[in-house]
Write an enzyme that holds these catalytic residues in place. Structure first.
Site, PDB file in Angstrom:
ATOM      1  N   TRP A  34       0.951  -1.103   0.118  1.00 24.99           N
ATOM      2  CA  TRP A  34      -0.018  -0.034  -0.054  1.00 24.99           C
ATOM      3  C   TRP A  34       0.790   1.184  -0.064  1.00 24.99           C
ATOM      4  CZ3 TRP A  34       0.835   3.171   3.996  1.00 24.99           C
ATOM      5  CH2 TRP A  34       1.368   2.630   5.213  1.00 24.99           C
ATOM      6  N   GLU A  77       7.549   8.120  13.772  1.00 23.07           N
ATOM      7  CA  GLU A  77       7.925   7.496  12.512  1.00 23.07           C
ATOM      8  C   GLU A  77       8.623   8.441  11.828  1.00 23.07           C
ATOM      9  OE1 GLU A  77       6.907   4.682  11.518  1.00 23.07           O
ATOM     10  OE2 GLU A  77       5.211   3.825  13.067  1.00 23.07           O
ATOM     11  N   GLU A 112       8.962   1.449   6.248  1.00 25.15           N
ATOM     12  CA  GLU A 112       8.477   2.260   7.115  1.00 25.15           C
ATOM     13  C   GLU A 112       8.505   3.708   6.896  1.00 25.15           C
ATOM     14  OE1 GLU A 112       8.247   1.919  10.851  1.00 25.15           O
ATOM     15  OE2 GLU A 112       8.387  -0.112  10.904  1.00 25.15           O
ATOM     16  N   HIS A 115       4.952   5.067   6.370  1.00 27.31           N
ATOM     17  CA  HIS A 115       4.344   5.421   7.998  1.00 27.31           C
ATOM     18  C   HIS A 115       4.371   6.901   8.177  1.00 27.31           C
ATOM     19  CE1 HIS A 115       5.124   0.880   9.230  1.00 27.31           C
ATOM     20  NE2 HIS A 115       4.552   0.913   8.188  1.00 27.31           N
ATOM     21  N   GLU A 165       8.760  -2.734  17.662  1.00 22.01           N
ATOM     22  CA  GLU A 165       7.703  -3.049  16.741  1.00 22.01           C
ATOM     23  C   GLU A 165       6.266  -3.351  17.334  1.00 22.01           C
ATOM     24  OE1 GLU A 165       7.901  -2.320  13.454  1.00 22.01           O
ATOM     25  OE2 GLU A 165      10.108  -2.554  12.944  1.00 22.01           O
ATOM     26  N   THR A 168       4.738  -0.078  18.695  1.00 21.77           N
ATOM     27  CA  THR A 168       4.134   0.652  17.839  1.00 21.77           C
ATOM     28  C   THR A 168       2.851  -0.127  17.287  1.00 21.77           C
ATOM     29  OG1 THR A 168       5.769  -0.213  16.190  1.00 21.77           O
ATOM     30  CG2 THR A 168       6.202   1.884  17.093  1.00 21.77           C
ATOM     31  N   ASP A 197       1.775  -3.379   9.204  1.00 20.45           N
ATOM     32  CA  ASP A 197       3.192  -3.642   8.941  1.00 20.45           C
ATOM     33  C   ASP A 197       3.996  -3.768  10.429  1.00 20.45           C
ATOM     34  OD1 ASP A 197       2.828  -2.790   6.439  1.00 20.45           O
ATOM     35  OD2 ASP A 197       3.990  -1.032   6.425  1.00 20.45           O
ATOM     36  N   GLU A 198       3.746  -3.277  11.259  1.00 18.97           N
ATOM     37  CA  GLU A 198       4.238  -3.258  12.568  1.00 18.97           C
ATOM     38  C   GLU A 198       4.184  -4.640  13.138  1.00 18.97           C
ATOM     39  OE1 GLU A 198       6.070  -0.825  12.709  1.00 18.97           O
ATOM     40  OE2 GLU A 198       4.983   0.958  12.982  1.00 18.97           O
ATOM     41  N   HIS A 201       6.709  -6.820  10.891  1.00 18.52           N
ATOM     42  CA  HIS A 201       8.174  -6.419  11.404  1.00 18.52           C
ATOM     43  C   HIS A 201       8.599  -7.304  12.789  1.00 18.52           C
ATOM     44  CE1 HIS A 201       7.738  -2.528   8.680  1.00 18.52           C
ATOM     45  NE2 HIS A 201       7.947  -3.667   8.028  1.00 18.52           N
TER      46      HIS A 201
HETATM   47 FE   LIG Z   1       7.868  -0.096  12.948  1.00 19.48          FE
HETATM   48 FE   LIG Z   2       6.317   2.298  11.628  1.00 12.32          FE
END
Ligand SMILES: [Fe+2]
Ligand SMILES: [Fe+2]
Length: 325
Positions: A34, A77, A112, A115, A165, A168, A197-198, A201
């Site tokens: 995305w 971020e 990242e 973000h 991670e 967040t 995403d976090e 990760h």
């Molecule tokens: Fe992250």
């Molecule tokens: Fe992030």
């Protein structure tokens, strides 16, 4: 298990091919990713102004504390150059540009980077944030840099990033949930995409630690213990508003996060619980006597942290951040 006297560099070389082979599951391709523009009004379209108006109406319903936490999360971020620089200080990861570790660091950074872009644009369009104050805080944080207590050590660094991670993920996910309750579905979606995403990760960094535990258990355990003794310092710890002393802003930011329940000291302990389970810490054997002590220390830590947390009251009064007029 490899022989007992094994260097960090040897362990990372040993695991490099594992990282490379699995990079396709660790990262999304650019084609499959995305992009911030997917969730922000398109300024080329005639509908742009109507969409922005709608975005502003929805954002008007966000509480002061929720907005403050969102700004703090965005600054965190936006300080991505710090984390990238920090990765490049880890001696053993960047031997050559094609190795799996280097691929991961670049790919992670590239993911990242979306973000901060996305949240920044949302905040700008929301009409609720003093963007200049927000930008000054970001510049401060990057210029100040930070010491995360990892001492150029990849073992400590991966403990840190596993923690970070997960933290967040919790923070973005909860901001999204509260935004939905306040009627801002668009912000909720934005936070959800980032939180996704976090999560991925976190899974990758936890896998790195798990793999290191397999080949170098005693050293990994000692690194874990050391990070927990020092406490995981959030990168936002060093955040500051223009003209405000370092450390003060972070205190107010965490108070706001605790007050509304976006991220609390209970979450810190819950993350530790998860790591202890995921890394099978209690079952680790074949450790040196020092590493056995380290294991016992971290296993007993959640109960201790919970006793302390019970005694800490959260200030009830909102603090007036410069970021929000
Ligand atoms: Fe992250
Ligand atoms: Fe992030």
């Amino acid at each position: 298990m490899l022989s007992t006297a094994i260097s960090r560099a040897e362990v990372l070389v040993h695991l490099e091919s594992f990282v490379k082979e699995n990079i396709g599951t660790f990262l999304r391709t650019v084609e499959d990713s995305w992009q911030p523009s997917d969730y922000i009004p398109d300024s080329r379209l005639d509908t742009f102004f109507d969409e922005v108006k709608l975005l502003r109406e929805r954002a008007a319903g966000l509480s002061y504390d929720l907005l403050a936490v969102l700004v703090g999360d965005t600054i965190t971020e936006e300080a991505l150059p710090n984390y990238e620089a920090w990765f490049h200080e880890l001696d053993d990861l960047n031997r050559d540009r094609d190795n799996g570790w280097a691929q991961w660091v670049r790919g992670w950074t590239a993911e990242e980077n979306r973000h901060g872009d996305l949240l920044n644009r949302y905040l700008y369009l929301s009409g609720r944030v003093n963007m200049r104050e927000f930008e000054a805080s970001t510049q401060h944080l990057i210029a100040d840099g930070f010491d995360l207590g990892t001492a150029h050590d990849p073992y400590r660094a991966f403990v840190y990033t596993s923690y970070q991670e997960m933290a967040t993920n919790i923070s973005h996910r909860r901001v999204g949930q509260f935004a939905r309750k306040a009627g801002d579905d668009q912000l909720s979606k934005i936070c959800g995409m980032i939180a996704g995403d976090e999560t991925r990760h976190a899974r990758v960094y936890k896998t790195f630690v798990d793999k290191i535990f397999e080949v170098d258990p005693s050293e990994m355990m000692l690194a874990f213990e050391d990070m927990m003794r020092k406490k995981i310092v959030m990168p936002a710890h060093y955040m500051r508003e223009l003209g405000v002393e370092m450390g003060k802003t972070f205190g107010h930011f965490t108070d706001a996060a605790q007050r509304i329940g976006v991220y609390t000291s209970a979450d810190y302990t819950d993350i530790l619980d998860t790591l202890l389970i995921d890394w099978k810490v209690g079952d680790r054997t074949g450790l040196t006597p020092a590493a056995e002590k380290a294991r016992d220390y971290v296993m007993a830590l959640p109960a201790r942290l919970r006793r302390v947390a019970d005694r800490m009251p959260v200030p009830k009064l909102e603090y007036k951040f410069k970021w929000i007029d």
